[in-house]
Write a protein that holds these residues in place. Structure first.
Motif, mmCIF file in Angstrom:
data_model
loop_
_atom_site.group_PDB
_atom_site.id
_atom_site.type_symbol
_atom_site.label_atom_id
_atom_site.label_comp_id
_atom_site.label_asym_id
_atom_site.label_seq_id
_atom_site.Cartn_x
_atom_site.Cartn_y
_atom_site.Cartn_z
ATOM 1 N N MET A 73 75.924 -15.543 72.902
ATOM 2 C CA MET A 73 77.834 -14.804 73.348
ATOM 3 C C MET A 73 78.159 -13.562 72.577
ATOM 4 N N HIS A 74 79.218 -13.125 73.597
ATOM 5 C CA HIS A 74 79.813 -11.856 73.271
ATOM 6 C C HIS A 74 80.746 -12.016 73.739
ATOM 7 N N ARG A 75 82.147 -11.133 73.196
ATOM 8 C CA ARG A 75 83.602 -11.391 74.242
ATOM 9 C C ARG A 75 83.526 -9.713 74.336
ATOM 10 N N SER A 76 84.560 -9.951 75.584
ATOM 11 C CA SER A 76 85.293 -8.850 75.835
ATOM 12 C C SER A 76 86.582 -8.137 76.636
ATOM 13 N N ARG A 77 87.182 -7.199 76.662
ATOM 14 C CA ARG A 77 88.351 -6.694 77.341
ATOM 15 C C ARG A 77 88.441 -5.609 78.158
ATOM 16 N N VAL A 78 89.034 -5.696 78.579
ATOM 17 C CA VAL A 78 89.629 -4.296 79.175
ATOM 18 C C VAL A 78 90.482 -3.680 77.797
ATOM 19 N N TYR A 79 89.450 -3.181 77.642
ATOM 20 C CA TYR A 79 91.111 -2.048 76.462
ATOM 21 C C TYR A 79 91.810 -0.792 76.604
ATOM 22 N N ALA A 80 91.346 -0.147 77.809
ATOM 23 C CA ALA A 80 91.625 1.395 78.326
ATOM 24 C C ALA A 80 91.867 1.456 79.604
ATOM 25 N N LEU A 81 92.819 2.667 80.062
ATOM 26 C CA LEU A 81 92.967 3.157 81.254
ATOM 27 C C LEU A 81 92.727 4.846 80.836
ATOM 28 N N LEU A 82 91.811 5.517 81.320
ATOM 29 C CA LEU A 82 91.414 6.951 81.030
ATOM 30 C C LEU A 82 91.841 7.859 82.006
ATOM 31 N N ILE A 83 92.950 9.034 82.090
ATOM 32 C CA ILE A 83 92.835 9.717 82.544
ATOM 33 C C ILE A 83 91.793 10.872 82.502
ATOM 34 N N ASP A 84 90.798 11.024 82.904
ATOM 35 C CA ASP A 84 90.106 12.117 82.866
ATOM 36 C C ASP A 84 90.553 13.984 83.786
ATOM 37 N N THR A 85 90.750 14.610 82.846
ATOM 38 C CA THR A 85 91.437 15.529 83.579
ATOM 39 C C THR A 85 90.469 16.941 81.946
ATOM 40 N N PRO A 86 90.347 18.137 84.037
ATOM 41 C CA PRO A 86 89.401 19.178 83.394
ATOM 42 C C PRO A 86 90.414 19.743 81.809
ATOM 43 N N ARG B 297 89.273 12.177 86.996
ATOM 44 C CA ARG B 297 88.626 10.890 87.695
ATOM 45 C C ARG B 297 89.955 10.039 86.894
ATOM 46 N N MET B 298 89.535 8.299 87.169
ATOM 47 C CA MET B 298 90.190 7.416 85.702
ATOM 48 C C MET B 298 88.787 7.168 86.032
ATOM 49 N N HIS B 299 88.802 6.554 84.549
ATOM 50 C CA HIS B 299 87.910 5.216 84.354
ATOM 51 C C HIS B 299 88.752 4.434 83.259
ATOM 52 N N ILE B 300 87.814 3.021 83.118
ATOM 53 C CA ILE B 300 88.004 1.649 81.675
ATOM 54 C C ILE B 300 87.542 2.170 81.285
ATOM 55 N N ASP B 301 88.175 1.733 79.821
ATOM 56 C CA ASP B 301 87.185 1.041 78.811
ATOM 57 C C ASP B 301 87.077 -0.173 78.797
ATOM 58 N N PHE B 302 86.242 -0.868 78.616
ATOM 59 C CA PHE B 302 85.211 -2.252 78.100
ATOM 60 C C PHE B 302 85.651 -2.208 76.258
ATOM 61 N N ALA C 157 79.191 2.162 87.785
ATOM 62 C CA ALA C 157 79.558 0.856 88.765
ATOM 63 C C ALA C 157 78.994 1.198 90.388
ATOM 64 N N PRO C 158 78.330 -0.150 91.109
ATOM 65 C CA PRO C 158 78.229 0.398 92.284
ATOM 66 C C PRO C 158 79.615 0.678 92.454
ATOM 67 N N GLY C 159 79.616 1.625 94.112
ATOM 68 C CA GLY C 159 80.687 2.140 94.354
ATOM 69 C C GLY C 159 80.764 3.752 93.481
ATOM 70 N N GLY C 160 80.192 3.743 92.443
ATOM 71 C CA GLY C 160 80.435 5.124 92.071
ATOM 72 C C GLY C 160 81.607 5.290 90.734
ATOM 73 N N HIS C 161 82.177 4.185 89.879
ATOM 74 C CA HIS C 161 82.782 4.840 89.364
ATOM 75 C C HIS C 161 82.660 4.794 88.123
ATOM 76 N N LEU C 162 83.054 5.646 87.380
ATOM 77 C CA LEU C 162 82.228 5.289 85.423
ATOM 78 C C LEU C 162 83.151 4.376 84.280
ATOM 79 N N LEU C 163 82.518 3.461 83.637
ATOM 80 C CA LEU C 163 83.270 2.461 82.998
ATOM 81 C C LEU C 163 82.744 3.101 82.424
ATOM 82 N N CYS C 164 83.207 2.608 80.167
ATOM 83 C CA CYS C 164 82.666 2.488 79.062
ATOM 84 C C CYS C 164 82.769 1.520 78.147
ATOM 85 N N VAL C 165 81.169 1.295 77.561
ATOM 86 C CA VAL C 165 81.752 0.250 76.998
ATOM 87 C C VAL C 165 81.819 0.740 74.945
#
Length: 126
Positions: free
Chosen positions: A1-14, A64-69, A100-108
């Motif tokens: 058993m483990h726990r997680s939550r959305v931590y951040a929305l990152l706006i990735d910019t060159p 792009r934008m991505h989510i951190d868990f 993720a399916p659909g091509g979006h990046l996410l981080c753990v």
């Protein structure tokens, strides 16, 4: 058993545009842009959202934008998301980047927020 939550929305910019992007997003969201000490590629946008952190991240890639868990078990959370259809792209320090399916990046990543906030808001997974 483990726990997680959305931590951040990152706006990735060159990288060459990161400072301008941080200024724009801070103004657009009514936030204060502050560099994260020790992590020069991140500019926190304090006060941008209630809940998850918002930040601009300087990257050597397309915008792009991505989510951190955040999680108390990076391996278990990565396995859970892979079982749901994500694929692992890379590792950086203790963090995992997935697509993720659909091509979006996410981080753990390991728990970054205040421990009491994590304890109160994280979902429990079998």
């Amino acid at each position: 058993m483990h726990r997680s939550r959305v931590y951040a929305l990152l706006i990735d910019t060159p990288e060459p545009e990161a400072a301008r992007a941080a200024a724009f997003w801070a103004a657009a969201l009514g936030a204060t842009a502050e560099p994260l000490p020790g992590y020069e590629q991140f500019t926190s946008l304090h006060g941008a959202m209630s809940g998850p952190l918002a930040a601009v991240q300087s990257v050597d890639d397309e915008p792009r934008m991505h989510i951190d868990f955040e999680t108390d078990d990076v391996d278990a959370e990565t396995a859970r998301l892979v079982a749901l259809g994500a694929s692992e792209v890379s590792r950086w320090q203790e963090c995992r980047t997935l697509r993720a399916p659909g091509g979006h990046l996410l981080c753990v990543l390991p728990v970054e927020s205040d421990r009491a906030v994590f304890e109160a808001e994280a979902k429990v997974w079998p």
